[in-house]
Design an enzyme around this catalytic site. Structure first.
Site, PDB file in Angstrom:
ATOM      1  N   TYR A 121     -17.634  -2.066  65.672  1.00 10.05           N
ATOM      2  CA  TYR A 121     -17.179  -3.453  65.782  1.00 10.05           C
ATOM      3  C   TYR A 121     -17.927  -4.253  64.730  1.00 10.05           C
ATOM      4  O   TYR A 121     -19.159  -4.185  64.645  1.00 10.05           O
ATOM      5  CB  TYR A 121     -17.471  -4.026  67.173  1.00 10.05           C
ATOM      6  CG  TYR A 121     -17.167  -5.511  67.281  1.00 10.05           C
ATOM      7  CD1 TYR A 121     -15.931  -5.954  67.741  1.00 10.05           C
ATOM      8  CD2 TYR A 121     -18.114  -6.462  66.899  1.00 10.05           C
ATOM      9  CE1 TYR A 121     -15.644  -7.309  67.823  1.00 10.05           C
ATOM     10  CE2 TYR A 121     -17.838  -7.814  66.979  1.00 10.05           C
ATOM     11  CZ  TYR A 121     -16.604  -8.232  67.439  1.00 10.05           C
ATOM     12  OH  TYR A 121     -16.321  -9.578  67.507  1.00 10.05           O
ATOM     13  N   GLU A 180     -12.894 -10.802  62.353  1.00 11.75           N
ATOM     14  CA  GLU A 180     -13.287  -9.698  63.224  1.00 11.75           C
ATOM     15  C   GLU A 180     -12.496  -8.444  62.864  1.00 11.75           C
ATOM     16  O   GLU A 180     -11.270  -8.499  62.744  1.00 11.75           O
ATOM     17  CB  GLU A 180     -13.026 -10.080  64.685  1.00 11.75           C
ATOM     18  CG  GLU A 180     -13.304  -8.990  65.692  1.00 11.75           C
ATOM     19  CD  GLU A 180     -12.895  -9.410  67.091  1.00 11.75           C
ATOM     20  OE1 GLU A 180     -13.742  -9.958  67.820  1.00 11.75           O
ATOM     21  OE2 GLU A 180     -11.706  -9.200  67.453  1.00 11.75           O
TER      22      GLU A 180
END
Length: 378
Positions: free
Chosen positions: A100, A187
Site C-alpha cells: 500500500y 493512493e
C-alpha cells in the site's frame, strides 16, 4: 474532484510509474474488443467508491465472451450513488507481493504525508486497526520534496527485498505528482511487486482539490461527476453548498467550519446530522430557500441553528431566518445558539418574533435537539 482510475493511471504512467495495459470501454462490444487485444483481463467499473472488489465492481475474465457479459452487467449499474458509465479492461498481472502506498495532505498541518505498508490489496483502515505496526509514515515539509535518499531510507527494512529501489523511486514520483496536480490524496493499492523485482500500480485513487479546477482544467475535465439528490441539485442552483446525510437533526449554520463543528458535536452526543449546509453572510437573502431545503429532508426530527458572527452580523442573519420562519410556519422544533457580532440584537429578535430562547452553548442546543427528536444524549 475524484479522478477516474484510468485517467489517474495515465498520470502515473506519465510520471514514470508503470501500470498494466488497459483500455476504457463504454459498451459491452467495446469491452470485448479490448479483451481480444489484451488476453485474460480484469474488468473494473469506473466509479469513485471504495471496496470495489468486495462489492462486485471488479471481476476477472478469461476471454472476450466473458468480458462482454461482465461489462453488460456492470454498465448502468449503481454502486452507492454512482452509476457505471465506463469500464476499464486491464491485462491480468502475476503478482509476487502487494504494498500500500499513498501521499496525502497531512491531517493536522501543511505537510504532505507519505504512507507505506507491506499489507497492500486490503482496506488501509482495517490494516491500521489490526496491524498498525505494518504502516510507515513520513511527513514532508511543503517547501521541499521527497528526495531519493530519504525515500530509500524510508523503504529500508520494510521487507520488499530487491524491489526496494523501485519502491523508493515510485514514492519519489508519487510525491512529485501529488504536489504538481494539487492533489489531496494519491493512493496506489496495491502497488505490486513482480517476480522480476519491478513495481506496477494495479489500482490508483486520485482526489484533487476542487479549488484547483481553474488551474488544472485537464484534470477537472476528467473528474467523475458528483451524483446529486433532488434537494442537492436545487441547492446548487441557488448557490448553496448542501449535502444530504440521512440523519434526523437538521443543521443551519453560517460558514463551513461552524457547520462541520456542529455536525461533529451532533455525532459526539449520539445523534446523526441530516445535512451539511453552508450559509454565510448572504443568509438574509437565502434564508427562505435554505430553510425550505432543510425542512424537506425525510426523517427530520429537529433543527439546530448555530450562528456565530464576525464580519457577517448575526442580527442580519436572524432577521432573514425569522422572516422565513414566520412565512413557512414549520412544525419542526428548533434550537438556536447565537454568538458574535450583533448577537444581543439577534437574541432579542428571536425572542420577540418566534418566542424562542437561544441556548448559551452549542452543546446545550444540540443536546436539546436530540432529546426533542427522541434520542438520549451520549
Amino acid at each position: 474532484m475524484n479522478i477516474p482510475e484510468y485517467a489517474a493511471k495515465a498520470l502515473l504512467e506519465d510520471a514514470g510509474i508503470p501500470v498494466p495495459a488497459g483500455i476504457v470501454a463504454d459498451s459491452p462490444d467495446g469491452a470485448a474488443r479490448a479483451a481480444a487485444r489484451l488476453g485474460p483481463v480484469m474488468v473494473k467499473a469506473q466509479v469513485p467508491v471504495g471496496g470495489r472488489g468486495k462489492s462486485g465492481a471488479v471481476k476477472p475474465a478469461r476471454n472476450p465472451t466473458e468480458v462482454h457479459a461482465i461489462a453488460g452487467e456492470l454498465l448502468g449499474k449503481r454502486f452507492g450513488r454512482h452509476r457505471v458509465g465506463e469500464v476499464l479492461v486491464e491485462e491480468r498481472v502475476t503478482v509476487a507481493g502487494e504494498l500500500y502506498a499513498a501521499v496525502l495532505n497531512h491531517p493536522a498541518g501543511p505537510a504532505r504525508r507519505v504512507v507505506l505498508s507491506g499489507r497492500g490489496g486490503v482496506d488501509i483502515e482495517e490494516t491500521a486497526r489490526t496491524d498498525p505496526r505494518s504502516i510507515r509514515t513520513l511527513d514532508i515539509d511543503p517547501r521541499t520534496e521527497l528526495g531519493p535518499e530519504a525515500a530509500r531510507q524510508f523503504v529500508a527494512g520494510t521487507g520488499v527485498g530487491t524491489a526496494a529501489p523501485a519502491v523508493a523511486d515510485a514514492l519519489v514520483r508519487m510525491d512529485r505528482l501529488h504536489r504538481d496536480s494539487d492533489a489531496e490524496l494519491l493512493e496506489i493499492n496495491p502497488l505490486t511487486v513482480t517476480e522480476a523485482g519491478d513495481v506496477l500500480a494495479l489500482d490508483c485513487k486520485l482526489v484533487v482539490d476542487g479549488a484547483a479546477a481553474a488551474r488544472r482544467p485537464s484534470l477537472a475535465a476528467t473528474a467523475a461527476p458528483e451524483p446529486l439528490t433532488e434537494l442537492e441539485r436545487a441547492a446548487r442552483d441557488l448557490g448553496l453548498q448542501f449535502v444530504e446525510l440521512g440523519g434526523e437533526v437538521g443543521v443551519l449554520a453560517n460558514g463551513a467550519g461552524l457547520t462541520m463543528t456542529t455536525m461533529d458535536v451532533i455525532v459526539h452526543l449520539g445523534g446523526r446530522p441530516a445535512n451539511f449546509l453552508e450559509i454565510g453572510g448572504d443568509a438574509y437573502t437565502k434564508a427562505r430557500p435554505a430553510l425550505e431545503i432543510v425542512l424537506a429532508q425525510r426523517g427530520l426530527r429537529s433543527l439546530v441553528v448555530n450562528f456565530c458572527g464576525a464580519f457577517a452580523r448575526t442580527d442580519v442573519m436572524v432577521d432573514g431566518l425569522t422572516g422565513a420562519w414566520t412565512e413557512l410556519q414549520p412544525d419542526v422544533p428548533a434550537f438556536f445558539t447565537i454568538d458574535g457580532t450583533g448577537a444581543a440584537a439577534a437574541r432579542r429578535m428571536l425572542r420577540e418574533r418566534l418566542g424562542l430562547e437561544p441556548y448559551p452553548t452549542m452543546d446545550g442546543a444540540i443536546a436539546a435537539a436530540l432529546r426533542a427528536g427522541g434520542r438520549e444524549t451520549a
